[in-house]
Design a protein around this motif. Structure first.
Motif, PDB file in Angstrom:
ATOM      1  N   ALA A 273      26.935   9.975  60.317  1.00 15.83           N
ATOM      2  CA  ALA A 273      26.266   8.523  60.992  1.00 15.83           C
ATOM      3  C   ALA A 273      25.399   7.789  60.340  1.00 15.83           C
ATOM      4  O   ALA A 273      26.177   6.956  59.612  1.00 15.83           O
ATOM      5  N   VAL A 274      24.328   8.654  60.280  1.00 13.03           N
ATOM      6  CA  VAL A 274      23.343   7.339  60.116  1.00 13.03           C
ATOM      7  C   VAL A 274      23.468   6.547  58.035  1.00 13.03           C
ATOM      8  O   VAL A 274      23.103   6.104  57.603  1.00 13.03           O
ATOM      9  N   TRP A 275      23.894   8.141  56.820  1.00 16.26           N
ATOM     10  CA  TRP A 275      23.740   8.523  55.810  1.00 16.26           C
ATOM     11  C   TRP A 275      25.119   7.614  55.550  1.00 16.26           C
ATOM     12  O   TRP A 275      24.957   6.861  54.186  1.00 16.26           O
ATOM     13  N   LYS A 276      25.638   7.172  56.151  1.00 24.18           N
ATOM     14  CA  LYS A 276      27.130   6.278  55.994  1.00 24.18           C
ATOM     15  C   LYS A 276      26.327   5.314  55.025  1.00 24.18           C
ATOM     16  O   LYS A 276      27.117   4.124  55.084  1.00 24.18           O
ATOM     17  N   LEU A 277      24.966   4.245  56.028  1.00 23.67           N
ATOM     18  CA  LEU A 277      24.252   3.207  55.664  1.00 23.67           C
ATOM     19  C   LEU A 277      23.848   3.186  53.788  1.00 23.67           C
ATOM     20  O   LEU A 277      23.058   2.312  54.210  1.00 23.67           O
ATOM     21  N   LEU A 278      23.578   4.872  53.990  1.00 23.60           N
ATOM     22  CA  LEU A 278      22.532   4.918  52.374  1.00 23.60           C
ATOM     23  C   LEU A 278      23.427   5.363  51.291  1.00 23.60           C
ATOM     24  O   LEU A 278      24.544   5.346  51.092  1.00 23.60           O
ATOM     25  N   PRO A 279      22.410   5.244  49.949  1.00 25.11           N
ATOM     26  CA  PRO A 279      23.486   5.971  49.060  1.00 25.11           C
ATOM     27  C   PRO A 279      24.137   7.126  48.297  1.00 25.11           C
ATOM     28  O   PRO A 279      23.041   8.243  49.445  1.00 25.11           O
ATOM     29  N   GLY A 280      24.735   7.274  48.129  1.00 22.07           N
ATOM     30  CA  GLY A 280      24.675   9.234  48.350  1.00 22.07           C
ATOM     31  C   GLY A 280      25.252   9.907  49.403  1.00 22.07           C
ATOM     32  O   GLY A 280      25.611   9.055  50.861  1.00 22.07           O
ATOM     33  N   ASP A 281      25.305  11.079  49.119  1.00 27.40           N
ATOM     34  CA  ASP A 281      25.806  12.317  50.325  1.00 27.40           C
ATOM     35  C   ASP A 281      24.512  12.928  50.833  1.00 27.40           C
ATOM     36  O   ASP A 281      23.392  12.762  51.025  1.00 27.40           O
TER      37      ASP A 281
END
Length: 332
Positions: A273-281
């Protein structure tokens, strides 16, 4: 024959291209990226087109003059992308591909689906839970698996007009594999391996060259028309057994550490969920953790009976060949 391989510069696709060329056929390749094998494939004589199967014009040019199409191209291992990307690549492009093949009078289409359409075999009402087979209930557990099965449904829409065979491979591995097996080797090299849960889930490998053999057999057996086959190696194993085999091949003492499953599982949702705000997988996501508890084990009786399929390379030999390739190419 001239055979078009979509997704032909990827791990499985590049092996299949070389397999087709070794058999004396001409190989055309359509892929949306160059991949690490591009120069080798060109040197061997493959005709390369860089483009997407979602582009009808590109596909029409690529399929021109082809007798058969091996369709491997798919949206896969893409976490932070919209579901529409999977729909466009794995479902809509399948319908376009088959429409173009019908118009071009392509003689044979072999569609690479996945064992994942059956989901976690142990979670189903089977006794014993494994092995499953082609008749096991369809229960995809992520959007990739869902769209691959939707692709199968599209294939069935065209089966009155086209000679189509569906192959569902189990866990592919071999030289050039950039995915889970490389992660296994890298972790074993550290001398310890974490198991979230008891580590007793079953995992069913298929060496990539064994899978390539299945394409040739499906091509050469007329009874494969309209059929679906699980393609796997002879045996399935508990995950801990595969880790132990890799450690033996690498000459490494690997300590297995057992940890609770659910804390890591729920943490993976947070990371994703947090990584949806960041680039890449994201480095961690539910499907990756779920691997520790999903059971994948299948019979290959149907492929043996109708295609005369027999895996040539067993797990010990395949793991050794794969390890040597990783070392020689600087991955380990």
């Amino acid at each position: 024959m001239k055979i078009l391989i979509t997704g032909g510069t990827g791990f499985t696709g590049s092996h299949l291209v070389k397999h087709v060329l070794r058999e004396g056929h001409r190989a055309a390749v359509l892929d949306n990226q160059e991949g690490i094998m591009l120069d080798e494939l060109k040197r061997l004589g493959a005709e390369i087109t860089i483009g997407s199967v979602t582009d009808r014009d590109v596909f029409e040019r690529a399929v021109e003059g082809c007798d058969a199409v091996y369709h491997l191209a798919a949206a896969f291992r893409k976490i932070n992308v919209a579901k529409s990307v999977y729909d466009a690549t794995n479902i809509d492009a399948m319908r376009t591909l088959l429409t173009v093949c019908r118009n071009a009078k392509v003689k044979k289409i072999i569609y690479c689906s996945t064992q994942g359409v059956h989901g976690n075999i142990k979670s189903l009402a089977y006794n014993p839970p494994v092995p499953g087979d082609e008749k096991s209930p369809i229960k995809p557990e992520d959007y990739y698996q869902h769209t691959k099965y939707e692709g199968e449904k599209v294939a069935h829409e065209f089966m009155n007009d086209l000679d189509i065979t569906i192959l569902r491979p189990t866990a592919l591995y071999g030289p050039g594999d950039p995915g889970r097996f490389l992660m296994l080797y890298k972790q074993v090299k550290k001398g310890w391996f974490p198991f979230f849960g008891p580590g007793k889930a079953f995992y069913h490998p298929v060496y990539v060259e064994n899978f390539c053999d299945a394409f040739s057999l499906a091509m050469n057996h007329p009874e494969s028309r309209g059929q679906t086959y699980i393609i796997a190696d002879n045996e399935y194993y508990q995950i801990s057994e595969i880790v132990s085999k890799i450690a033996d091949i690498m000459g490494v003492k690997c300590r297995m550490i057992h940890l609770p499953f659910y804390p890591m599982y729920w943490f993976s949702f947070l990371v994703a969920a947090v990584w949806k705000l960041l680039p890449g997988d994201p480095p961690l996501f539910p499907r990756r953790v779920d691997w520790y508890r999903q059971n994948r084990g299948f019979r290959i009786d149907k492929a043996r009976r109708e295609l005369e399929y027999e895996p040539r390379i067993g797990l010990d030999e395949g793991l050794k060949i794969t390890y040597d390739w990783y070392k020689q190419n600087g991955y380990l």
